[in-house]
Design an enzyme around this catalytic site. Sequence first.
Site, PDB file in Angstrom:
ATOM      1  N   HIS A 149       0.780  -1.291  -0.047  1.00  0.00           N
ATOM      2  CA  HIS A 149       0.006  -0.013   0.033  1.00  0.00           C
ATOM      3  C   HIS A 149       0.929   1.150  -0.114  1.00  0.00           C
ATOM      4  CE1 HIS A 149      -3.097   2.721   1.318  1.00  0.00           C
ATOM      5  NE2 HIS A 149      -4.018   1.988   0.628  1.00  0.00           N
ATOM      6  N   ASP A 179      -8.139  -5.379  -0.314  1.00  0.00           N
ATOM      7  CA  ASP A 179      -8.655  -6.302  -1.602  1.00  0.00           C
ATOM      8  C   ASP A 179      -8.279  -7.727  -1.534  1.00  0.00           C
ATOM      9  OD1 ASP A 179      -9.555  -4.251  -3.146  1.00  0.00           O
ATOM     10  OD2 ASP A 179      -7.394  -3.401  -3.618  1.00  0.00           O
TER      11      ASP A 179
HETATM   12  C1  LIG Z   1      -0.420  -0.674  -3.821  1.00  0.00           C
HETATM   13  C2  LIG Z   1       1.058  -0.363  -4.512  1.00  0.00           C
HETATM   14  C3  LIG Z   1       0.610   0.169  -5.949  1.00  0.00           C
HETATM   15  C4  LIG Z   1       1.611   0.797  -3.923  1.00  0.00           C
HETATM   16  O1  LIG Z   1       2.999   0.857  -4.194  1.00  0.00           O
HETATM   17  P1  LIG Z   1       4.057   2.070  -4.039  1.00  0.00           P
HETATM   18  O2  LIG Z   1       3.930   2.662  -2.728  1.00  0.00           O
HETATM   19  O3  LIG Z   1       3.968   2.687  -5.329  1.00  0.00           O
HETATM   20  O4  LIG Z   1       5.355   1.054  -3.833  1.00  0.00           O
HETATM   21  P2  LIG Z   1       6.310   0.721  -4.933  1.00  0.00           P
HETATM   22  O5  LIG Z   1       5.627   0.241  -6.306  1.00  0.00           O
HETATM   23  O6  LIG Z   1       7.221   1.879  -5.239  1.00  0.00           O
HETATM   24  O7  LIG Z   1       7.070  -0.635  -4.441  1.00  0.00           O
HETATM   25  C5  LIG Z   1       8.080  -0.599  -3.495  1.00  0.00           C
HETATM   26  C6  LIG Z   1       8.938  -1.904  -3.365  1.00  0.00           C
HETATM   27  O8  LIG Z   1       7.805  -2.586  -3.124  1.00  0.00           O
HETATM   28  C7  LIG Z   1       7.685  -3.690  -4.326  1.00  0.00           C
HETATM   29  N1  LIG Z   1       6.218  -4.160  -4.036  1.00  0.00           N
HETATM   30  C8  LIG Z   1       5.193  -3.362  -4.026  1.00  0.00           C
HETATM   31  N2  LIG Z   1       3.964  -3.972  -3.921  1.00  0.00           N
HETATM   32  C9  LIG Z   1       4.400  -5.339  -4.320  1.00  0.00           C
HETATM   33  C10 LIG Z   1       3.520  -6.485  -4.273  1.00  0.00           C
HETATM   34  N3  LIG Z   1       2.070  -6.217  -4.156  1.00  0.00           N
HETATM   35  N4  LIG Z   1       4.163  -7.602  -4.460  1.00  0.00           N
HETATM   36  C11 LIG Z   1       5.477  -7.515  -4.550  1.00  0.00           C
HETATM   37  N5  LIG Z   1       6.245  -6.664  -4.369  1.00  0.00           N
HETATM   38  C12 LIG Z   1       5.764  -5.498  -4.242  1.00  0.00           C
HETATM   39  C13 LIG Z   1       7.715  -3.052  -5.551  1.00  0.00           C
HETATM   40  O9  LIG Z   1       8.156  -4.034  -6.440  1.00  0.00           O
HETATM   41  C14 LIG Z   1       9.220  -2.461  -4.987  1.00  0.00           C
HETATM   42  O10 LIG Z   1      10.177  -3.116  -4.917  1.00  0.00           O
HETATM   43  P3  LIG Z   1      11.735  -2.763  -5.319  1.00  0.00           P
HETATM   44  O11 LIG Z   1      11.916  -1.567  -4.249  1.00  0.00           O
HETATM   45  O12 LIG Z   1      12.561  -3.841  -5.010  1.00  0.00           O
HETATM   46  O13 LIG Z   1      11.567  -2.191  -6.705  1.00  0.00           O
HETATM   47  C15 LIG Z   1       1.664  -1.664  -4.772  1.00  0.00           C
HETATM   48  O14 LIG Z   1       2.049  -2.235  -3.282  1.00  0.00           O
HETATM   49  C16 LIG Z   1       1.257  -2.786  -5.489  1.00  0.00           C
HETATM   50  O15 LIG Z   1       1.307  -2.681  -6.715  1.00  0.00           O
HETATM   51  N6  LIG Z   1       0.354  -3.610  -4.818  1.00  0.00           N
HETATM   52  C17 LIG Z   1      -0.343  -4.729  -5.616  1.00  0.00           C
HETATM   53  C18 LIG Z   1      -1.842  -4.094  -6.135  1.00  0.00           C
HETATM   54  C19 LIG Z   1      -2.809  -3.996  -5.152  1.00  0.00           C
HETATM   55  O16 LIG Z   1      -2.988  -4.738  -4.330  1.00  0.00           O
HETATM   56  N7  LIG Z   1      -3.161  -2.863  -4.946  1.00  0.00           N
HETATM   57  C20 LIG Z   1      -4.306  -2.503  -4.266  1.00  0.00           C
HETATM   58  C21 LIG Z   1      -3.766  -1.158  -3.229  1.00  0.00           C
HETATM   59  S1  LIG Z   1      -5.122  -0.936  -2.043  1.00  0.00           S
END
Ligand SMILES: CC(C)(COP(=O)(O)OP(=O)(O)OC[C@H]1O[C@@H](n2cnc3c(N)ncnc32)[C@H](O)[C@@H]1OP(=O)(O)O)[C@@H](O)C(=O)NCCC(=O)NCCS
Length: 391
Positions: A274, A327
């Site tokens: 998140h 979710d």
């Molecule tokens: C929600 C989300 C977009 C937040 O992302 P964010 O704050 O932008 O974090 P980032 O995308 O910068 O990710 C940071 C790190 O964690 C990892 N990461 C983030 N979510 C992850 C997940 N669900 N599974 C595995 N790795 C994950 C990224 O690959 C990144 O790794 P790195 O530093 O080695 O490149 C992200 O956690 C995600 O894509 N989750 C899955 C989709 C989801 O469940 N969405 C609903 C949100 S309520």
Amino acid sequence: MEKMITCSSLPMTAPTATPLAYSPGLEGVVAGETSISTVEDGLRYRGYPVGELAERATFDEVAYLLLYGELPTVGELAEFQARVAMARRLPEPVRQLFHALPKWSSPLDALRTAVSALAHFDQDMADNSTEANLRKSERLLAQMPVAIADHYRISKGLQPVMARQELSHAANFLYMLRGTEPPAEEVRALDISLTLYAEHEFNASTFTARVIVSTMSDLHSAVTGALGALKGPLHGGANEKVMDVVRSAGGPSTAEAWTLDALARKERIMGFGHRVYKTGDVRAGILKPIARKLAEAGGSELVQWEDTADIIETVMAGKKGMYPNLDWPAGRLYHAMNLETPVYTPMFAMSRIAGWSAHVIEQLASNRLIRPRGLYIGPAGRSVKPIAERG
Ligand SMILES: CC(C)(COP(=O)(O)OP(=O)(O)OC[C@H]1O[C@@H](n2cnc3c(N)ncnc32)[C@H](O)[C@@H]1OP(=O)(O)O)[C@@H](O)C(=O)NCCC(=O)NCCS
């Protein structure tokens, strides 16, 4: 005679003198004030912890709270529910639109199109006052579940089912979708999930809605845009991916190895992580036992998916320090209720409409155009050569 203005004679003004702060994805940026909810101290809607709302109130009460600022009295709730129930119908041309859509249209795309179309039929369309927007919000709250259920049934060649006025938001939706009386435990489970989905501060879809009305546009445009933002798998679309993850893990005996492999391949496990919550999402903890309870009522195959999900959770926490978001249990709960995956994100939307509407009204009440800056990383300044001299 008018003076000719050439481009080169236009004044070149510096847009800003102060250096601009840049945060990719607006992470950590405070983009506005709100009194609707906060994620600071657990999640609270209008000051109330979301866990207490899920336990002691219904989604209908929560929707009223978000729209009107206070929990309703018995009388206020009855009047609110009566108004919403009266609005549970679609103009015939909107229903006809569902027949015209291609068979492969997704339920979320159909809902987005329906909300945009509903704007044309709303008698308050041209009025952007708080009073008119509250009336429009109540109507969209009523119409969105009808649109989801009607589109679902029409796309399957089934007759749409008339709404039942005496039923709650959750109960009526299940009734319209299936055409049968829903069991009380499913209604309560869905109702709690809707309460948890109803509002979440400046998330991507809500922010989209606020950006849209900050131009003094209207509620239906804001909700149409919000639906587009919600669709993506990094936001609301994630709940439709959860069962893919759980099924891919195979079962309890293979889940640990599968998760480790997926992480080694740098795959994103949908339903985890998140932008704001880094130590866990309180909403996921509230819904998890409810998803398991319904799975237990549904039989051993559903229970094994719960067991699989638990193992994935343990690996994600231990190896990645990453926790489930709402979710994760919601996708499994809706699966345990035997609902088809493509309606999961629309179901999120039929709850979040309460939050989106509250934000639209709040934005308009003290509006300032939302217009950030971009950090230019393109070519340095250059001049245009006539076409014959290029190449
Ligand atoms: C929600 C989300 C977009 C937040 O992302 P964010 O704050 O932008 O974090 P980032 O995308 O910068 O990710 C940071 C790190 O964690 C990892 N990461 C983030 N979510 C992850 C997940 N669900 N599974 C595995 N790795 C994950 C990224 O690959 C990144 O790794 P790195 O530093 O080695 O490149 C992200 O956690 C995600 O894509 N989750 C899955 C989709 C989801 O469940 N969405 C609903 C949100 S309520």
